[in-house]
Write an enzyme that holds these catalytic residues in place. Structure first.
Site, short mmCIF file in Angstrom:
data_model
loop_
_atom_site.label_atom_id
_atom_site.label_comp_id
_atom_site.label_asym_id
_atom_site.label_seq_id
_atom_site.Cartn_x
_atom_site.Cartn_y
_atom_site.Cartn_z
N SER A 8 87.42 -58.97 -19.36
CA SER A 8 86.92 -59.27 -18.02
C SER A 8 87.92 -60.13 -17.28
O SER A 8 88.72 -60.84 -17.90
CB SER A 8 85.58 -60.00 -18.10
OG SER A 8 85.19 -60.44 -16.82
N HIS A 9 87.89 -60.09 -15.95
CA HIS A 9 88.70 -61.00 -15.15
C HIS A 9 88.27 -62.45 -15.36
O HIS A 9 89.02 -63.37 -15.11
CB HIS A 9 88.57 -60.67 -13.66
CG HIS A 9 89.41 -59.50 -13.24
ND1 HIS A 9 89.16 -58.22 -13.67
CD2 HIS A 9 90.49 -59.43 -12.43
CE1 HIS A 9 90.05 -57.40 -13.14
NE2 HIS A 9 90.88 -58.11 -12.38
N SER A 10 87.01 -62.62 -15.78
CA SER A 10 86.46 -63.96 -15.92
C SER A 10 86.33 -64.33 -17.40
O SER A 10 85.68 -63.62 -18.18
CB SER A 10 85.09 -64.03 -15.24
OG SER A 10 84.32 -65.06 -15.79
N GLY A 45 91.58 -63.12 -13.74
CA GLY A 45 92.66 -62.17 -13.96
C GLY A 45 92.56 -61.59 -15.35
O GLY A 45 91.72 -62.00 -16.15
N ASP A 69 86.20 -54.52 -17.35
CA ASP A 69 85.41 -54.55 -16.11
C ASP A 69 85.99 -53.56 -15.09
O ASP A 69 85.43 -52.49 -14.91
CB ASP A 69 85.14 -55.97 -15.56
CG ASP A 69 86.33 -56.87 -15.35
OD1 ASP A 69 87.47 -56.38 -15.38
OD2 ASP A 69 86.11 -58.09 -15.13
#
Lengths: 145, 100
Positions: A8-10, A45, A69
């Protein structure tokens, strides 16, 4: 038993989802999060090096399924796979499943000992699973006259 | 009290087909963790097993799919109809009934 990588970006999403997936798997499945950037975890990112590390940490001869994601998560996952030797890369698969639902389903099916492509197929069913039944607006208009 | 929930033999309908009704007891309804257990248990049997939420007039869903089980949107008190077909259908229903 296959391994799972959650991209995930998070960092928070990847870590939280990992906790959820662990509960669905009931132990026994190696699941690793790969969220945020290596240098600055809480900057949004995706990072190929972090994903590669995650793949290696859950590596299994049965294969590794990567749930991602969107957008650069796919590209970073592909880059991570490029770093792997052929025989390992051929046993990895990037899923088309939505991240959260896919991770839940994949963890459950991986925990039941299902094979890589069967686990992925079950996860990708989430693409068509409706959450609520709703009459489409254009149909509603017609029925209401 | 729903007899089927206590594991009483499910009613044979025809040949290898059996059915049972269960009432959801959990105050949180049929949630993710319970559904996970239902899928795990159901997957141990060859029988094809479906569930329908009679309290919502839902469609029939495959209980070996957690995505489909979630679509039952079953709350506490809802009545589910389980139907199983296959050589181990009765055993499957007995094992499943106690989970709800």
């Amino acid at each position: 038993m296959i391994g799972l990588v959650l991209v995930s970006h998070s960092r928070l999403i990847a870590d939280g989802l990992c906790q959820l997936a662990d509960q669905m798997a009931g132990g026994g499945v190696k699941i690793a999060p790969a969220g945020g950037l290596t240098d600055d975890p809480y900057t949004l990112g995706t990072d190929a090096a972090l994903i590669l590390e995650a793949i290696e940490s859950v590596w299994s001869e049965d294969g590794v399924l990567l749930l991602v994601d969107m957008g650069s998560a796919v590209m970073s996952a592909e880059m991570a796979l490029e770093f792997l030797p052929d025989e390992q890369r051929n046993r990895c698969l990037i899923s088309n499943a939505p991240l959260v639902e896919g991770a839940i389903v994949a963890a459950l099916h991986a925990g039941m000992g299902n094979r890589l492509h069967d686990v992925n197929a079950a996860a990708e069913d989430a693409l068509n699973a409706r959450k609520v039944e709703r009459v489409p607006e254009n149909v509603k208009d017609k029925t209401c006259g | 009290m729903d007899r089927a929930n206590t594991g009483v033999s499910p009613t044979p309908t025809e040949g290898n087909e059996h059915s049972a009704t269960v009432t959801v007891k959990d105050p949180q309804g049929l949630h993710l963790r319970t559904s996970k257990d239902v899928v795990r248990v159901a997957s141990q049997y060859q029988a094809e097993i479906t569930a329908q939420n009679l309290s919502r007039s839902s469609i029939q869903v495959d209980v070996k799919s957690i995505l489909q089980l979630m679509q039952l949107q079953a709350r506490q008190g809802h009545v589910l109809l389980l139907q199983a077909a296959g050589p181990d259908a009765a055993d499957a229903l007995n094992a499943l009934c106690v989970l709800f």
